[in-house]
Design a protein around this motif. Structure first.
Motif, PDB file in Angstrom:
ATOM      1  N   LEU A  78       0.647  -1.256  -0.158  1.00 38.24           N
ATOM      2  CA  LEU A  78      -0.011   0.196   0.094  1.00 38.24           C
ATOM      3  C   LEU A  78       0.861   1.513  -0.124  1.00 38.24           C
ATOM      4  N   TYR A  85       3.615  -0.247  -7.705  1.00 41.47           N
ATOM      5  CA  TYR A  85       2.323  -0.905  -7.211  1.00 41.47           C
ATOM      6  C   TYR A  85       1.745  -1.572  -8.251  1.00 41.47           C
ATOM      7  N   TRP A 119      -9.554  -7.281  -5.151  1.00 41.93           N
ATOM      8  CA  TRP A 119      -8.383  -5.884  -5.521  1.00 41.93           C
ATOM      9  C   TRP A 119      -9.007  -4.585  -5.208  1.00 41.93           C
ATOM     10  N   HIS A 121     -10.527  -3.678  -2.520  1.00 39.45           N
ATOM     11  CA  HIS A 121     -10.470  -3.384  -1.099  1.00 39.45           C
ATOM     12  C   HIS A 121      -8.981  -3.408  -0.827  1.00 39.45           C
ATOM     13  N   PRO A 122      -8.663  -2.282  -0.285  1.00 40.28           N
ATOM     14  CA  PRO A 122      -7.137  -2.040   0.190  1.00 40.28           C
ATOM     15  C   PRO A 122      -6.741  -2.997   1.263  1.00 40.28           C
TER      16      PRO A 122
END
Length: 198
Positions: A78, A85, A119, A121-122
């Protein structure tokens, strides 16, 4: 010299004993270098301890500045910026969809939720990335021996799935056929995640 005895006793020591001692010295040097590399070296490069130890042991210093890259701690996904990323997420999606979903996830239910758009949903990305990093390490017999997979299941996979699939996990608002992300996003981002300008 005055400190030396007049008579030196004759010792009958096998030559192989000296070879064993040299082998032990080399192993100690190698383990010391590994330990230095793990704890950060305190001002020296990981290869320096090995080179210095081998010189002290009478061996040749090995030039390790060749093709090997210096080991780095795994990134917290994150905190990565694009394109790192994006690359890490793409690899994670391949692993989750190719290994985790078919091998470990049964049909979702009220007690075991799953979102087909995980993916987005952090929290799920962060947890699954951590599980994936642990899987990479724990399935390598060179680093974890033969108990690695058992440790991975007990210490990494099972707790992560309990958190992800539980009734208060990131998929709590997602039901079969429905996807909801907004229910888990906080109104304010904690200051540790951003650098506010004064």
């Amino acid at each position: 010299m005055a400190d030396e005895p007049d008579e030196v006793p004759g010792l009958d020591v096998p030559v192989t004993m000296f070879e064993d001692v040299e082998d032990l010295k080399a192993k100690v040097v190698h383990l010391t270098a590994q330990l230095e590399a793990i704890v950060g070296g305190r001002g020296s490069e990981p290869g320096d301890a090995l080179a210095e130890g081998e010189k002290a042991a009478g061996g040749e210093a090995v030039d390790e500045s060749g093709d090997e890259e210096e080991w780095q701690y795994p990134p917290f996904i994150l905190l990565l910026d694009p394109p790192e990323y994006d690359d890490e997420l793409r690899a994670l999606i391949e692993w989750v969809e190719g290994v985790l979903v078919p091998g470990y996830l049964a049909e979702p239910s009220a007690d075991a939720r799953w979102c087909h758009l995980w993916w987005e949903h952090p929290v799920a990305i962060a947890r699954l990335h951590a599980v994936w990093l642990a899987w990479q390490e724990c399935t390598d017999p060179a680093s974890c021996g033969y108990t690695g997979p058992s440790v991975w299941h007990r210490d990494h996979l099972d707790p992560a799935l309990r958190e992800l699939r539980g009734s208060s996990g990131p998929f709590a608002g997602c039901t079969k056929g429905e996807h909801q992300v907004d229910h888990r996003l906080p109104g304010l981002v904690p200051s540790a995640w951003t650098h506010a300008e004064d």
